[in-house]
Design an enzyme around this catalytic site. Structure first.
Site, PDB file in Angstrom:
ATOM      1  N   ARG A 230       0.865  -1.143  -0.012  1.00  0.00           N
ATOM      2  CA  ARG A 230      -0.016  -0.060  -0.161  1.00  0.00           C
ATOM      3  C   ARG A 230       1.080   1.211  -0.164  1.00  0.00           C
ATOM      4  O   ARG A 230       1.813   1.208   0.717  1.00  0.00           O
ATOM      5  CB  ARG A 230      -0.877  -0.105   1.157  1.00  0.00           C
ATOM      6  N   ASP A 254       5.277  -0.175  -6.531  1.00  0.00           N
ATOM      7  CA  ASP A 254       4.197  -0.624  -7.312  1.00  0.00           C
ATOM      8  C   ASP A 254       2.828  -0.044  -7.034  1.00  0.00           C
ATOM      9  O   ASP A 254       1.642  -0.179  -7.442  1.00  0.00           O
ATOM     10  CB  ASP A 254       3.800  -2.193  -7.379  1.00  0.00           C
ATOM     11  N   GLU A 259      -2.360   7.331  -5.401  1.00  0.00           N
ATOM     12  CA  GLU A 259      -2.656   6.828  -6.764  1.00  0.00           C
ATOM     13  C   GLU A 259      -4.059   6.968  -7.289  1.00  0.00           C
ATOM     14  O   GLU A 259      -4.012   6.552  -8.379  1.00  0.00           O
ATOM     15  CB  GLU A 259      -1.923   5.501  -6.818  1.00  0.00           C
ATOM     16  N   HIS A 291       0.502  -0.394  -9.927  1.00  0.00           N
ATOM     17  CA  HIS A 291      -0.293  -1.355  -9.023  1.00  0.00           C
ATOM     18  C   HIS A 291      -0.870  -2.676  -9.954  1.00  0.00           C
ATOM     19  O   HIS A 291      -1.914  -3.124  -9.952  1.00  0.00           O
ATOM     20  CB  HIS A 291      -1.516  -0.425  -8.758  1.00  0.00           C
TER      21      HIS A 291
END
Length: 344
Positions: A230, A254, A259, A291
């Site tokens: 996260r 990632d 985001e 992600h």
């Protein structure tokens, strides 16, 4: 059952349509994110299906409840975007607790290898007929120490991968796994000893900004930070300062704490107004993916299967084994289910 499916991408539609052949539900796909303004689109439906970047806050939940929605089926494992206090007693929340831990752990390993050996930069160079290797030096992973924060399924698979490279392991988890053959240590010791730090823990009040200015100051100079969990596990501004001052060797992310607006969307013809994200991407020793750690065929199959099974269980009025709720989390038992084996 009629299900309003939010933030639908082509791959979602393909896998859910295929899995839905077993059920025959009426799926209405919206490309909008779920939020207060779009919740009204769910009027006339029996459930909604949402993703990790949808906004499931108090206004959204109240709007869904007023529209007659009693079930929010998350097609993801994470749920820090849900206001469970508001949802309790109104909407049952189910999730997909696990789909492919291998997918996420393998992506973390791919980020580690790419960041260290700079293959992403080499790829761009050679496409421009530039075959120099100056600036592409990495280090041997063999004999180095991987610090793994969080030793659930994903963390333990990542540990196995690192051992395949001949790395030493030091791990931290407030609830250590039993019968393991790797070393647990305090967070401070993990920061001090690790050449690579990989985050595999959920976002909670205790883990929010677990990587911050203070923790970075304890890390080895030149160490790498990986995050496939996260975004808000890392204080991005502190990370940027550490990168500017060359206190760490690089970061592979990632996920990103802001985001929601950008990840999973195409902004190639637009200007990204998030100066922090733009600054991150500009660093030559930062690698950002959007992600995608979960994004494998096996994971998508499992996500569709479990999500639709959760909806079927809600429809039939029976137990909801994948339900999560405010009362469970408040009690810390993860099981406040009543005689119906539902949370309320």
């Amino acid at each position: 059952m009629k299900i309003a499916f939010y933030d639908a991408k082509a791959y979602d539609i393909a896998y859910f349509d295929h899995e839905n052949e077993k059920y025959g539900y009426k799926l209405k796909y919206f490309d909008y994110h779920l939020g207060p303004e779009t919740a009204r689109l769910a009027a006339g439906y029996d459930a909604v299906c949402a993703f990790v970047n949808d906004v499931i806050d108090e206004p959204t939940i109240n709007a869904l409840y007023e529209a007659g929605i009693r079930h929010i089926a998350l097609r993801c494992a994470g749920y820090n975007n849900v206001d469970f206090k508001t949802a309790y007693g109104k909407c049952h929340i189910t999730r997909v607790p696990a789909y492919s831990p291998y997918a996420v752990a393998e992506h973390a390993a791919a980020l580690m290898l790419t960041l260290n050996r700079k293959t992403h930069r080499a790829y761009i160079r050679t496409r421009d007929n530039n075959f120099t290797i100056n600036g592409l030096m990495g280090f041997d992973l063999h004999g180095k120490t991987a610090g793994v924060v969080g030793t659930g399924k994903i963390g333990r698979i990542f540990i196995d991968i690192c051992r395949g490279f001949g790395m030493n392991i030091v791990a931290y988890d407030p609830f250590p796994a039993k019968d393991t053959d790797f070393e647990y240590a305090t967070l401070d010791e993990l920061f001090r000893r690790s050449d690579v730090i990989s985050l595999h823990c959920p976002l909670t009040p205790d883990t929010h900004y677990i990587i911050n200015e203070e923790s970075i100051s304890k890390m080895k100079p030149g160490g790498l930070i990986l995050n496939t969990s996260r975004g808000a596990l890392i204080d991005t501004r502190a990370l940027i300062e550490a990168l500017k001052e060359r206190r760490i060797g690089g970061a592979a992310l990632d996920v990103y704490e802001e985001e929601n607006e950008y990840f999973f969307e195409d902004f190639s013809d637009n200007i990204v107004s998030d100066d922090t994200l733009t600054r991150l991407i500009a660093f030559p020793n930062v690698l950002v993916t959007s992600h995608q750690a979960f994004f494998t065929k096996e994971a998508l199959e499992q996500i569709a299967a479990v999500t639709l099974q959760n909806i079927k269980e809600f429809e039939e009025g029976g137990p909801l084994p994948n339900e999560i709720c405010y009362n469970c989390m408040k009690k810390g038992t993860n099981d406040c289910r009543k005689d119906s084996k539902r949370c309320f």
